[in-house]
Design a protein around this motif. Sequence first.
Motif, PDB file in Angstrom:
ATOM      1  N   ASP A  35       0.841  -1.190   0.000  1.00  0.00           N
ATOM      2  CA  ASP A  35       0.000   0.000   0.000  1.00  0.00           C
ATOM      3  C   ASP A  35       0.882   1.249   0.000  1.00  0.00           C
ATOM      4  O   ASP A  35       1.725   1.410   0.894  1.00  0.00           O
ATOM      5  CB  ASP A  35      -0.892  -0.048   1.256  1.00  0.00           C
ATOM      6  CG  ASP A  35      -2.004   0.976   1.224  1.00  0.00           C
ATOM      7  OD1 ASP A  35      -1.715   2.146   0.886  1.00  0.00           O
ATOM      8  OD2 ASP A  35      -3.151   0.615   1.542  1.00  0.00           O
ATOM      9  N   ASN A  74      -5.225  -7.303   1.350  1.00  0.00           N
ATOM     10  CA  ASN A  74      -6.025  -6.143   0.941  1.00  0.00           C
ATOM     11  C   ASN A  74      -5.237  -4.997   0.298  1.00  0.00           C
ATOM     12  O   ASN A  74      -5.710  -3.861   0.281  1.00  0.00           O
ATOM     13  CB  ASN A  74      -6.792  -5.590   2.162  1.00  0.00           C
ATOM     14  CG  ASN A  74      -8.209  -5.193   1.775  1.00  0.00           C
ATOM     15  OD1 ASN A  74      -8.790  -5.762   0.847  1.00  0.00           O
ATOM     16  ND2 ASN A  74      -8.767  -4.218   2.458  1.00  0.00           N
ATOM     17  N   VAL A  75      -4.047  -5.269  -0.213  1.00  0.00           N
ATOM     18  CA  VAL A  75      -3.265  -4.193  -0.834  1.00  0.00           C
ATOM     19  C   VAL A  75      -3.567  -4.052  -2.326  1.00  0.00           C
ATOM     20  O   VAL A  75      -3.118  -3.094  -2.962  1.00  0.00           O
ATOM     21  CB  VAL A  75      -1.744  -4.396  -0.631  1.00  0.00           C
ATOM     22  CG1 VAL A  75      -1.357  -4.143   0.808  1.00  0.00           C
ATOM     23  CG2 VAL A  75      -1.309  -5.774  -1.077  1.00  0.00           C
ATOM     24  N   PRO A 118     -10.021  -7.524   4.041  1.00  0.00           N
ATOM     25  CA  PRO A 118      -8.770  -8.279   3.904  1.00  0.00           C
ATOM     26  C   PRO A 118      -8.994  -9.775   3.991  1.00  0.00           C
ATOM     27  O   PRO A 118      -9.849 -10.224   4.749  1.00  0.00           O
ATOM     28  CB  PRO A 118      -7.918  -7.777   5.080  1.00  0.00           C
ATOM     29  CG  PRO A 118      -8.816  -7.037   5.989  1.00  0.00           C
ATOM     30  CD  PRO A 118     -10.013  -6.622   5.204  1.00  0.00           C
ATOM     31  N   THR A 166      -5.830  -3.303   6.160  1.00  0.00           N
ATOM     32  CA  THR A 166      -5.173  -4.584   5.880  1.00  0.00           C
ATOM     33  C   THR A 166      -5.401  -5.608   6.997  1.00  0.00           C
ATOM     34  O   THR A 166      -4.964  -6.750   6.887  1.00  0.00           O
ATOM     35  CB  THR A 166      -3.652  -4.404   5.669  1.00  0.00           C
ATOM     36  OG1 THR A 166      -3.082  -3.970   6.903  1.00  0.00           O
ATOM     37  CG2 THR A 166      -3.345  -3.373   4.621  1.00  0.00           C
TER      38      THR A 166
END
Length: 309
Positions: A44, A142-143, A169, A214
Motif C-alpha cells: 500500500d 487487501n493491498v 482483507p 489490511t
Amino acid sequence: MAFRTAFNSRGRSVNSWFPRHMARGVLAIKGKLRNVDCVVEVHDARIPHSGRNPLFKEELDVRPHLLLLNKADLISVDDQHKILDELAEKSETNVIFTDCLQQEHHSVKQVVPAVCKLIHSAPRHHREEAYDYSVMVVGIPNVGKSSLINALRRINLNKGKGSLVGATPGITKSVLTRIRVCDDPPISVLDTPGVMKPQIDIFDVGMKLATCGTILDHLVGEDMIADYLLFVLNKCRNFKYVEHYDLPAASDDIWLVLKHIAVHMGKTQKVKALTGVGKITMHRPDYNFAANEFLRSFRSGLLGKVVLD
Ligand SMILES: Nc1nc2c(ncn2[C@@H]2O[C@H](COP(=O)(O)OP(=O)(O)OP(=O)(O)O)[C@@H](O)[C@H]2O)c(=O)[nH]1
C-alpha cells in the motif's frame, strides 16, 4: 490549536490481530519459488515502509524483486517522489507506483515491461528452457493483488476478472492459483493469499496497517482505528474532514467528531431514558455508523491524500 503528539495504545497488544494461518502461507509461497522467474510484491503506497512482510525479501530474494506501491491514487505526486528517494537510499530501486482502479491503467501498463527487463537481467537458473514467464504476486492482505492481476488481464488479454476482489482483507483464500495475464510474451502469475508478518511488535505499525484496511476492522475495533485516523490527520494538519462533515472546528476528541458525523449524516437512534420527570425519548448518535463512515471515507480518498509513514 495543539493536537496529540503520541497515540495512547490503552494497553492493547497487537499480536492477536494477526491470524495464525498466515505463517503457513509463507511456507507455501516459498515452496513454489522453484517455478518462479520474478517476485512482484504489492504494498500500500500510504505505508511505503511500514508493514511490509520482511519474509518477502529475506525468503524470496533469490529471484528478481519488483515492488509495486499500489493505491497510488490515494497519495500525492510529491509524496511519490519523496518515497522513491527514501527507498533508493535503502537500495530499493525496482519500484513502480500503481493505481489499479484507474480506467486507462497507465501505471499498470509499466508492469509487464519492468518484469521482462528484470527477468532478462538475471539468470533464470533451471528455468532457462521454460518458454513462459512465471511471476509470483505477493503482499499483505487487501493491498490490491487481485485487482492488479485483473488489471493486467484487461490490458494484455482484454479479459475480465481472473481473481476475486474485495474490500475486506483476506479475500484470496486459495493457496496459489496460476493465472495467465499476457500472451506476448507469455506470462502467468501465481496469485497468493495475503500474508502478514506472524508478529508485529510495534503498536504504531499495527495501527497504520489497520487504518489502511489490511487487518479485519473488528479485530482492532472501528472506534480505535477511527481515533488513530483522527490522530494522524490532525498531526499532519490535514483538516479536510472538518469541511467534509461540516464540523465547527478540528478536534482531537474522537467521540465529539463521531457525534458530529452521525448527526451530520442523520444517523441517530431513538432511546428511552428514565429521568426524574418520567420516561423521555432521546436521540443517541450512532457511533458505530460514524466510525465506519469515517474510515470508509478515508480509505476511498475523500479525506485527502495522506501518507501514514
Ligand atoms: N483506491 C484504490 N483502491 C484499490 C486499488 N487497488 C485495489 N483497490 C481496492 O482495495 C481493496 C482490496 O483489493 P484486492 O485486489 O481484493 O486486494 P488483495 O490484496 O487481493 O486482498 P486479499 O485477498 O485480502 O489478499 C478493494 O476494495 C479494491 O477495490 C487502487 O489502486 N486504488
